[in-house]
Design a protein around this motif. Sequence first.
Motif, PDB file in Angstrom:
ATOM      1  N   SER A 181      35.685  44.212  52.266  1.00 28.12           N
ATOM      2  CA  SER A 181      34.769  43.917  53.362  1.00 28.12           C
ATOM      3  C   SER A 181      35.322  42.797  54.247  1.00 28.12           C
ATOM      4  O   SER A 181      36.137  41.986  53.816  1.00 28.12           O
ATOM      5  N   SER A 183      33.185  40.684  55.203  1.00 27.88           N
ATOM      6  CA  SER A 183      32.211  39.640  54.878  1.00 27.88           C
ATOM      7  C   SER A 183      32.361  39.149  53.440  1.00 27.88           C
ATOM      8  O   SER A 183      32.644  39.924  52.512  1.00 27.88           O
ATOM      9  N   LYS A 184      32.116  37.865  53.252  1.00 23.91           N
ATOM     10  CA  LYS A 184      32.174  37.262  51.912  1.00 23.91           C
ATOM     11  C   LYS A 184      31.040  37.766  51.027  1.00 23.91           C
ATOM     12  O   LYS A 184      31.102  37.670  49.799  1.00 23.91           O
ATOM     13  N   THR A 185      30.004  38.321  51.630  1.00 23.89           N
ATOM     14  CA  THR A 185      28.861  38.825  50.860  1.00 23.89           C
ATOM     15  C   THR A 185      29.087  40.255  50.372  1.00 23.89           C
ATOM     16  O   THR A 185      28.136  40.975  50.070  1.00 23.89           O
ATOM     17  N   VAL A 186      30.340  40.693  50.302  1.00 23.79           N
ATOM     18  CA  VAL A 186      30.680  42.034  49.855  1.00 23.79           C
ATOM     19  C   VAL A 186      30.070  42.317  48.486  1.00 23.79           C
ATOM     20  O   VAL A 186      30.011  41.442  47.612  1.00 23.79           O
ATOM     21  N   SER A 187      29.586  43.538  48.299  1.00 24.95           N
ATOM     22  CA  SER A 187      28.985  43.955  47.026  1.00 24.95           C
ATOM     23  C   SER A 187      29.106  45.465  46.907  1.00 24.95           C
ATOM     24  O   SER A 187      29.651  46.138  47.796  1.00 24.95           O
ATOM     25  N   ASN A 190      27.242  46.613  49.923  1.00 16.47           N
ATOM     26  CA  ASN A 190      27.608  46.048  51.221  1.00 16.47           C
ATOM     27  C   ASN A 190      29.126  45.947  51.298  1.00 16.47           C
ATOM     28  O   ASN A 190      29.711  44.988  50.793  1.00 16.47           O
ATOM     29  N   TRP A 230      37.933  40.417  52.147  1.00 13.78           N
ATOM     30  CA  TRP A 230      37.252  40.016  50.914  1.00 13.78           C
ATOM     31  C   TRP A 230      37.209  41.200  49.960  1.00 13.78           C
ATOM     32  O   TRP A 230      36.915  42.319  50.365  1.00 13.78           O
ATOM     33  N   LYS A 232      35.751  42.519  46.237  1.00 13.50           N
ATOM     34  CA  LYS A 232      34.910  42.408  45.036  1.00 13.50           C
ATOM     35  C   LYS A 232      35.397  43.442  44.030  1.00 13.50           C
ATOM     36  O   LYS A 232      35.338  44.643  44.287  1.00 13.50           O
ATOM     37  N   LEU A 264      35.271  37.794  42.784  1.00 13.58           N
ATOM     38  CA  LEU A 264      35.445  37.815  44.228  1.00 13.58           C
ATOM     39  C   LEU A 264      36.780  37.171  44.581  1.00 13.58           C
ATOM     40  O   LEU A 264      37.113  36.090  44.082  1.00 13.58           O
TER      41      LEU A 264
END
Length: 270
Positions: A181, A183-187, A190, A230, A232, A264
């Motif tokens: 991603s 974004s650091k909020t990758v999951s 997301n 990023w 995960k 991460l």
Amino acid sequence: MHRNPFPKLLFLTLLLAVAAGCTKQAEGIPGATGAAGQAGANGIGVKSSAITGYIALLDPYGNPYPYSPNVAISVQKGDSFLRTTTDSTGKFSLPALPPGNYSIHVTKTGFDSLEIFVQHSGGDEAKFIGSTNLIQTLSTKITGQTLTVQGNTNLMITTSFTLDPGASSGYHERDFFYYFSHSKTVSSRNFDYASGSGQGVIGNQLMESYPLINLTQNATKPFHTGDTVWLKSIIYHPFSIESYYFDYTNNIGVRYPFLGDSTLNWFQMP
């Protein structure tokens, strides 16, 4: 003497006209109502019956345990819950239940719980739902990871981890999901690009070479030179034992067994 037939013809004509204008109506007392038809499959009067089946316990690598005792089985009936447990062979039998749809909850400490949706029609015979696998929860922990860009075309992902019960220091399968991603909020929900990877390994380290072209051409939002990527990484059971069950309470499909430990990391796109 010749008689005039006209009066007689007129009389017959009037008689036929009166007869044609009369309508006969049947009158009388209505008959008794007929007997009611047989109740439908989910109707009142259909017998309650048991729901039976087997639960097979598997270790995190999909290997079966020889016995499957003390697995908790429960189902809601009205405002209460009916509960039972499996015997040493994994067999269970829930008490007689009326026709309807049921979500059977299956749990055991140390294993990923699941639900089994059953359409139960009742009747004289018990409802047999076959055998269902209950898989041991992953205890694997990721202990380290390094990312190395090779020749601007590949990403070498080296991940170290602990071993689960059931795995030896020799050859065994180890599987990961990789989520990329901007974004650091990758999951797992997301991400811009995702890929699953699994292979046999020796010991507690996995090395995989990943083509960067996937990120530049196939990502939802393509990556370009200089972008921060990023990553995960989530460890998972072998793909060979992956399945889904449907959660009717939340109306979603649930991946089974569940995802394990994650880490991460990030690198810069060459």
